[in-house]
Design a protein around this motif. Structure first.
Motif, mmCIF file in Angstrom:
data_model
loop_
_atom_site.group_PDB
_atom_site.id
_atom_site.type_symbol
_atom_site.label_atom_id
_atom_site.label_comp_id
_atom_site.label_asym_id
_atom_site.label_seq_id
_atom_site.Cartn_x
_atom_site.Cartn_y
_atom_site.Cartn_z
ATOM 1 N N VAL A 1 -12.345 -36.006 26.405
ATOM 2 C CA VAL A 1 -13.300 -34.915 26.568
ATOM 3 C C VAL A 1 -12.681 -33.614 26.056
ATOM 4 O O VAL A 1 -11.480 -33.391 26.185
ATOM 5 C CB VAL A 1 -13.671 -34.771 28.063
ATOM 6 N N SER A 2 -13.511 -32.756 25.487
ATOM 7 C CA SER A 2 -13.056 -31.474 24.954
ATOM 8 C C SER A 2 -12.242 -30.697 25.985
ATOM 9 O O SER A 2 -12.689 -30.470 27.103
ATOM 10 C CB SER A 2 -14.271 -30.642 24.529
ATOM 11 N N GLY A 3 -11.012 -30.307 25.587
ATOM 12 C CA GLY A 3 -10.177 -29.480 26.447
ATOM 13 C C GLY A 3 -9.476 -30.216 27.561
ATOM 14 O O GLY A 3 -8.824 -29.608 28.408
ATOM 15 N N ARG A 4 -9.594 -31.543 27.580
ATOM 16 C CA ARG A 4 -8.910 -32.353 28.586
ATOM 17 C C ARG A 4 -7.881 -33.217 27.871
ATOM 18 O O ARG A 4 -8.218 -34.209 27.245
ATOM 19 C CB ARG A 4 -9.900 -33.227 29.357
ATOM 20 N N PHE A 5 -6.628 -32.807 27.916
ATOM 21 C CA PHE A 5 -5.521 -33.468 27.206
ATOM 22 C C PHE A 5 -5.891 -33.732 25.741
ATOM 23 O O PHE A 5 -5.686 -34.815 25.204
ATOM 24 C CB PHE A 5 -5.101 -34.757 27.901
ATOM 25 N N GLN A 6 -6.452 -32.708 25.114
ATOM 26 C CA GLN A 6 -6.731 -32.780 23.683
ATOM 27 C C GLN A 6 -5.442 -32.492 22.933
ATOM 28 O O GLN A 6 -4.761 -31.508 23.242
ATOM 29 C CB GLN A 6 -7.753 -31.704 23.303
ATOM 30 N N TYR A 7 -5.108 -33.321 21.971
ATOM 31 C CA TYR A 7 -3.871 -33.032 21.256
ATOM 32 C C TYR A 7 -4.006 -33.344 19.776
ATOM 33 O O TYR A 7 -4.887 -34.088 19.351
ATOM 34 C CB TYR A 7 -2.704 -33.821 21.859
ATOM 35 N N PHE A 8 -3.145 -32.724 19.003
ATOM 36 C CA PHE A 8 -3.067 -33.062 17.583
ATOM 37 C C PHE A 8 -1.615 -32.885 17.143
ATOM 38 O O PHE A 8 -0.837 -32.170 17.789
ATOM 39 C CB PHE A 8 -4.022 -32.195 16.755
ATOM 40 N N VAL A 9 -1.256 -33.541 16.059
ATOM 41 C CA VAL A 9 0.095 -33.443 15.507
ATOM 42 C C VAL A 9 -0.005 -32.708 14.181
ATOM 43 O O VAL A 9 -0.764 -33.111 13.292
ATOM 44 C CB VAL A 9 0.725 -34.839 15.313
ATOM 45 N N SER A 10 0.759 -31.633 14.055
ATOM 46 C CA SER A 10 0.696 -30.811 12.845
ATOM 47 C C SER A 10 1.407 -31.508 11.690
ATOM 48 O O SER A 10 2.188 -32.445 11.909
ATOM 49 C CB SER A 10 1.350 -29.459 13.103
ATOM 50 N N PRO A 11 1.160 -31.040 10.448
ATOM 51 C CA PRO A 11 1.894 -31.609 9.307
ATOM 52 C C PRO A 11 3.409 -31.485 9.482
ATOM 53 O O PRO A 11 4.170 -32.280 8.928
ATOM 54 C CB PRO A 11 1.405 -30.760 8.123
ATOM 55 N N GLY A 12 3.847 -30.492 10.279
ATOM 56 C CA GLY A 12 5.278 -30.314 10.522
ATOM 57 C C GLY A 12 5.803 -31.139 11.685
ATOM 58 O O GLY A 12 6.898 -30.895 12.193
#
Length: 486
Positions: A326-337
């Motif tokens: 769900v939006s804003g609930r442990f939302q994560y992403f990995v950057s190119p770095g």
């Protein structure tokens, strides 16, 4: 248009001046919205008292006034109805005005300190995937099947609730999943609604600015289950020490779920990774895209609800494996770095601890965990040092910053947080008043494979300062900074 006497069904009336055999246009509790032949309900709020606006409502054309005390000025041709509690009267009249829409679908309420939004939203998602028309009343949004509307409160006012339930019924929705807050229960917003089921998640430190004591907060939550009908089910997390308390006096079917205790629905965490959770639920394994022990509880509650509402257990397991966070609930992403950023709504000590412990359980400890956290203004002050202690105990570095300071001085909020930091953790922490600058600093501090947690605002796309809401999206901002650094 409705007859006044018809919308007063179940309202506890103490006295009437005038006739109830009149036709009203609509019900309002905001005198500014009153038009000719409307009914005005005088609500006592925390900031203002609707009784002070009765004359204004009548002058604007109100044909009926529902109040706890008759005004000094009584106008001929206007019906005045004295009731015990106008919050309760508003709930019953709103339900009656819209022909009791909660009777026309299966309404399930979710209450507790943490997990309400996730459970309600994922139940909506699951039943949509199962082929049903579904409604959602949540902190994040209101959904009438596929049509989305903006949400302003965890539990909206009674008029808004019944308006959207009616829209759902007319759209052919079979189910509605609704967050039920302690404020909403206490202010009688859920009175007059027919619930098919209720779900209890957990009870931790929150809203003590409103309820004053933890016991009152607990008992308000409990009253929701006390009022469920015999035909309903009450699903409770019995790993929480208040789980059985919620079920003590309910006449609904009692259903339990747990990971550590004996329960009707039992789960075991087999694997917990950034890629997802492997769970064993009632001896059946299922891989899900959600992360963390707290989400294992959420998924177990969803599983139990799905089965109690008549879905086949195998079908529920299949649907669980497809659910998206769900939006804003442990939302994560990995950057190119190769820097991982996690955005979470965690704004209570327990929720923040859950998020940070989940990350610490998953990571290899070769990475640095940087936490950006603040506390809201005009809210429970006692949790500020507690949250700061948790953040500094469970992170390698912490940046204290502004959340939604509202009418408070953000520096004062941060000062109160810092009192919770243990001496051995002083060197880990720094304070940056400007939230955007705090996020930027965290991004600049992070190295490849490090993890940044930005807690407190989650799905919110604004920051409230001195009564003004400014555009602010944690996820959007951290993505921009990390992409610039890559």
């Amino acid at each position: 248009m409705k007859l006044l006497k018809d919308i007063l069904y179940k309202v506890h009336i103490e006295a009437v001046r005038g006739t109830t055999d009149v036709t009203i246009g609509k019900i309002e509790f905001d005198s500014r919205k009153i038009q000719l032949n409307d009914a005005f309900v005088a609500i006592r709020g925390t900031l203002s008292d609707g009784h002070a606006f009765i004359d204004k409502a009548v002058d604007q054309g109100a044909i009926a006034v529902i109040c706890e005390e008759f005004p000094e000025r009584i106008v001929n041709g206007v019906t005045y109805i004295q009731v015990q509690n106008t919050h309760e009267a508003l709930a019953f009249t709103a339900a009656n005005y819209y022909d009791n829409p909660s009777d026309k679908l299966k309404l399930v309420g979710v209450t507790g300190t943490n997990g309400k939004t996730t459970i309600a939203s994922l139940l909506y998602q699951m039943f949509k995937r199962a082929g049903y028309k579904v409604g959602l009343l949540s902190t994040v949004k209101i959904l009438v099947d596929n049509n989305e509307f903006k949400a302003t409160h965890t539990t909206p006012d009674s008029l808004t609730i019944n308006y959207y339930l009616n829209e759902m019924a007319e759209a052919g929705c079979e189910f509605c999943f609704m967050e039920v807050s302690s404020h909403g229960i206490h202010q009688k917003r859920t009175e007059g609604l027919h619930f098919t089921g209720g779900i209890f998640t957990n009870l931790t430190h929150d809203h003590l600015d409103y309820h004053k004591t933890f016991a009152e907060y607990r008992d308000v939550k409990k009253s929701f289950f006390d009022n469920l009908p015999k035909t309903a089910f009450a699903i409770s997390n019995v790993d929480d020490k208040n789980g059985m308390v919620m079920l003590q006096n309910t006449v609904a079917k009692k259903v339990t779920y747990a990971i550590k205790s004996y329960a009707d629905y039992k789960a075991q965490i087999l694997e917990n990774q950034f890629s997802g959770l492997l769970l064993k639920i009632n001896n059946n394994e299922v891989w899900t895209k959600l992360i963390g022990a707290f989400n294992a509880y959420n998924l177990l509650a969803i599983y139990a609800t799905g089965v109690e509402l008549g879905l086949e257990s195998d079908e529920v397991l299949r649907l669980l494996s497809e659910l998206e966070s769900v939006s804003g609930r442990f939302q994560y992403f990995v950057s190119p770095g190769k820097i991982t950023a996690v955005v979470d709504y965690a704004h209570t000590p327990d929720a923040l601890e859950n998020v940070l412990k989940t990350i610490n359980d998953i990571r290899t400890k070769n990475e640095i965990l940087i936490t950006v956290v603040g506390c809201g203004g005009d809210r429970d002050k006692t949790k500020r040092p507690v949250m700061a202690k948790i953040a500094s105990d469970l992170s390698n570095k912490v940046i204290f910053t502004s959340d939604n300071p509202r009418s408070e001085d953000p520096q004062v909020i941060i000062d109160e947080m810092e009192k919770g930091v243990e001496p051995q953790n002083f060197k880990k922490t720094l304070s940056i008043l400007d939230r955007k600058q705090a996020i930027k600093t965290a991004c600049q501090m992070a190295q490849p494979n490090d993890i940044i947690v930005i807690a407190g605002k989650g799905h919110e796309t604004y920051q409230e300062i001195k009564g003004v809401r400014h555009d602010f999206d944690d996820m959007k901002i951290v993505k921009e900074f990390l992409n610039q650094l890559s």
